[in-house]
Design a protein around this motif. Structure first.
Motif, PDB file in Angstrom:
ATOM      1  N   ILE A   1       0.866  -1.179   0.000  1.00 58.07           N
ATOM      2  CA  ILE A   1       0.000   0.000   0.000  1.00 58.07           C
ATOM      3  C   ILE A   1       0.902   1.229   0.000  1.00 58.07           C
ATOM      4  N   THR A   2       0.640   2.155  -0.909  1.00 60.97           N
ATOM      5  CA  THR A   2       1.430   3.385  -0.956  1.00 60.97           C
ATOM      6  C   THR A   2       0.528   4.569  -0.636  1.00 60.97           C
ATOM      7  N   PHE A   3       1.149   5.608  -0.130  1.00 57.67           N
ATOM      8  CA  PHE A   3       0.358   6.800   0.147  1.00 57.67           C
ATOM      9  C   PHE A   3       1.161   8.064  -0.116  1.00 57.67           C
ATOM     10  N   THR A   4       0.469   9.030  -0.654  1.00 58.57           N
ATOM     11  CA  THR A   4       0.935  10.409  -0.801  1.00 58.57           C
ATOM     12  C   THR A   4      -0.195  11.235  -0.226  1.00 58.57           C
ATOM     13  N   ARG A   5      -0.867  11.983  -1.072  1.00 56.38           N
ATOM     14  CA  ARG A   5      -2.096  12.645  -0.645  1.00 56.38           C
ATOM     15  C   ARG A   5      -3.244  11.648  -0.580  1.00 56.38           C
ATOM     16  N   ASN A   6      -3.144  10.639  -1.412  1.00 51.29           N
ATOM     17  CA  ASN A   6      -4.134   9.563  -1.479  1.00 51.29           C
ATOM     18  C   ASN A   6      -3.459   8.233  -1.174  1.00 51.29           C
ATOM     19  N   THR A   7      -4.275   7.257  -0.863  1.00 52.19           N
ATOM     20  CA  THR A   7      -3.767   5.922  -0.561  1.00 52.19           C
ATOM     21  C   THR A   7      -4.142   4.983  -1.700  1.00 52.19           C
ATOM     22  N   TYR A   8      -3.174   4.142  -2.103  1.00 49.66           N
ATOM     23  CA  TYR A   8      -3.395   3.191  -3.194  1.00 49.66           C
ATOM     24  C   TYR A   8      -2.934   1.810  -2.769  1.00 49.66           C
ATOM     25  N   GLN A   9      -3.738   0.817  -3.092  1.00 52.84           N
ATOM     26  CA  GLN A   9      -3.307  -0.554  -2.873  1.00 52.84           C
ATOM     27  C   GLN A   9      -2.608  -1.007  -4.148  1.00 52.84           C
ATOM     28  N   GLN A  10      -1.285  -1.038  -4.118  1.00 47.82           N
ATOM     29  CA  GLN A  10      -0.508  -1.409  -5.294  1.00 47.82           C
ATOM     30  C   GLN A  10      -0.566  -2.899  -5.574  1.00 47.82           C
ATOM     31  N   LEU A  11      -0.681  -3.687  -4.496  1.00 48.25           N
ATOM     32  CA  LEU A  11      -0.697  -5.132  -4.642  1.00 48.25           C
ATOM     33  C   LEU A  11      -1.579  -5.721  -3.548  1.00 48.25           C
ATOM     34  N   PRO A  12      -2.632  -6.443  -3.905  1.00 48.24           N
ATOM     35  CA  PRO A  12      -3.474  -7.077  -2.880  1.00 48.24           C
ATOM     36  C   PRO A  12      -2.716  -8.227  -2.223  1.00 48.24           C
ATOM     37  N   LEU A  13      -3.274  -8.776  -1.160  1.00 49.31           N
ATOM     38  CA  LEU A  13      -2.607  -9.866  -0.453  1.00 49.31           C
ATOM     39  C   LEU A  13      -2.264 -11.009  -1.404  1.00 49.31           C
ATOM     40  N   THR A  14      -1.005 -11.408  -1.359  1.00 52.25           N
ATOM     41  CA  THR A  14      -0.531 -12.506  -2.189  1.00 52.25           C
ATOM     42  C   THR A  14       0.628 -13.198  -1.483  1.00 52.25           C
ATOM     43  N   SER A  15       0.795 -14.461  -1.762  1.00 46.73           N
ATOM     44  CA  SER A  15       1.941 -15.189  -1.222  1.00 46.73           C
ATOM     45  C   SER A  15       3.049 -15.311  -2.271  1.00 46.73           C
ATOM     46  N   ASP A  16       2.845 -14.708  -3.426  1.00 41.66           N
ATOM     47  CA  ASP A  16       3.830 -14.722  -4.511  1.00 41.66           C
ATOM     48  C   ASP A  16       4.902 -13.667  -4.222  1.00 41.66           C
ATOM     49  N   THR A  17       5.994 -14.097  -3.604  1.00 47.75           N
ATOM     50  CA  THR A  17       7.027 -13.137  -3.195  1.00 47.75           C
ATOM     51  C   THR A  17       7.727 -12.484  -4.381  1.00 47.75           C
ATOM     52  N   SER A  18       7.789 -13.157  -5.522  1.00 47.88           N
ATOM     53  CA  SER A  18       8.403 -12.527  -6.689  1.00 47.88           C
ATOM     54  C   SER A  18       7.557 -11.347  -7.161  1.00 47.88           C
ATOM     55  N   MET A  19       6.254 -11.453  -7.011  1.00 42.04           N
ATOM     56  CA  MET A  19       5.366 -10.345  -7.370  1.00 42.04           C
ATOM     57  C   MET A  19       5.549  -9.174  -6.404  1.00 42.04           C
ATOM     58  N   VAL A  20       5.724  -9.478  -5.124  1.00 42.39           N
ATOM     59  CA  VAL A  20       5.932  -8.433  -4.127  1.00 42.39           C
ATOM     60  C   VAL A  20       7.248  -7.709  -4.401  1.00 42.39           C
ATOM     61  N   ARG A  21       8.287  -8.472  -4.710  1.00 42.13           N
ATOM     62  CA  ARG A  21       9.587  -7.854  -5.017  1.00 42.13           C
ATOM     63  C   ARG A  21       9.512  -7.016  -6.284  1.00 42.13           C
ATOM     64  N   ALA A  22       8.788  -7.501  -7.289  1.00 42.01           N
ATOM     65  CA  ALA A  22       8.623  -6.727  -8.519  1.00 42.01           C
ATOM     66  C   ALA A  22       7.862  -5.435  -8.239  1.00 42.01           C
ATOM     67  N   SER A  23       6.865  -5.511  -7.387  1.00 45.65           N
ATOM     68  CA  SER A  23       6.118  -4.313  -6.999  1.00 45.65           C
ATOM     69  C   SER A  23       7.031  -3.323  -6.275  1.00 45.65           C
ATOM     70  N   ALA A  24       7.896  -3.838  -5.418  1.00 43.68           N
ATOM     71  CA  ALA A  24       8.847  -2.980  -4.701  1.00 43.68           C
ATOM     72  C   ALA A  24       9.797  -2.293  -5.677  1.00 43.68           C
ATOM     73  N   ASP A  25      10.229  -3.005  -6.705  1.00 42.97           N
ATOM     74  CA  ASP A  25      11.154  -2.430  -7.677  1.00 42.97           C
ATOM     75  C   ASP A  25      10.532  -1.266  -8.453  1.00 42.97           C
ATOM     76  N   THR A  26       9.216  -1.219  -8.540  1.00 45.50           N
ATOM     77  CA  THR A  26       8.565  -0.149  -9.305  1.00 45.50           C
ATOM     78  C   THR A  26       8.286   1.095  -8.475  1.00 45.50           C
ATOM     79  N   LEU A  27       8.570   1.049  -7.164  1.00 47.79           N
ATOM     80  CA  LEU A  27       8.298   2.203  -6.312  1.00 47.79           C
ATOM     81  C   LEU A  27       9.166   3.387  -6.705  1.00 47.79           C
ATOM     82  N   THR A  28       8.533   4.559  -6.788  1.00 47.31           N
ATOM     83  CA  THR A  28       9.286   5.778  -7.089  1.00 47.31           C
ATOM     84  C   THR A  28       8.892   6.866  -6.106  1.00 47.31           C
TER      85      THR A  28
END
Length: 95
Positions: A68-95
């Motif tokens: 979940i990311t937040f600035t002025r608004n909150t966004y769920q970037q990735l729903p609950l998942t046990s796929d750790t490669s997906m979580v890491r890929a999501s982390a790599d896209t954070l800016t």
């Protein structure tokens, strides 16, 4: 095909079930303050967050993760998942 049906295996191999009942929510600040270059000497803070996410997902095998990311608004970037490669890929896209 018959040999595959018998599912031959070697004894002694064990695998931990992990943390299957654990839900981990990463709430990440993505405001401009995360561009401060005070992580690990001269890297941006967001790089530290990315590394922390990767370390935690590795340590808590079997858990479910949400990003979940937040600035002025909150966004769920990735729903609950046990796929750790997906979580890491999501982390790599954070800016």
């Amino acid at each position: 095909i018959i040999l595959i049906s018998l599912r031959p295996s070697l004894p002694g191999a064990s695998r931990s079930a992990g943390n299957t009942l654990l839900d981990v929510y990463f709430a990440i600040d993505t405001t401009s303050s995360m561009t401060a270059e005070d992580y690990n000497g001269s890297q941006q803070r967001i790089e530290g967050v990315k590394q922390d996410i990767k370390d935690i997902t590795k340590e808590l095998a079997g858990a479910r993760f949400s990003v979940i990311t937040f600035t002025r608004n909150t966004y769920q970037q990735l729903p609950l998942t046990s796929d750790t490669s997906m979580v890491r890929a999501s982390a790599d896209t954070l800016t």
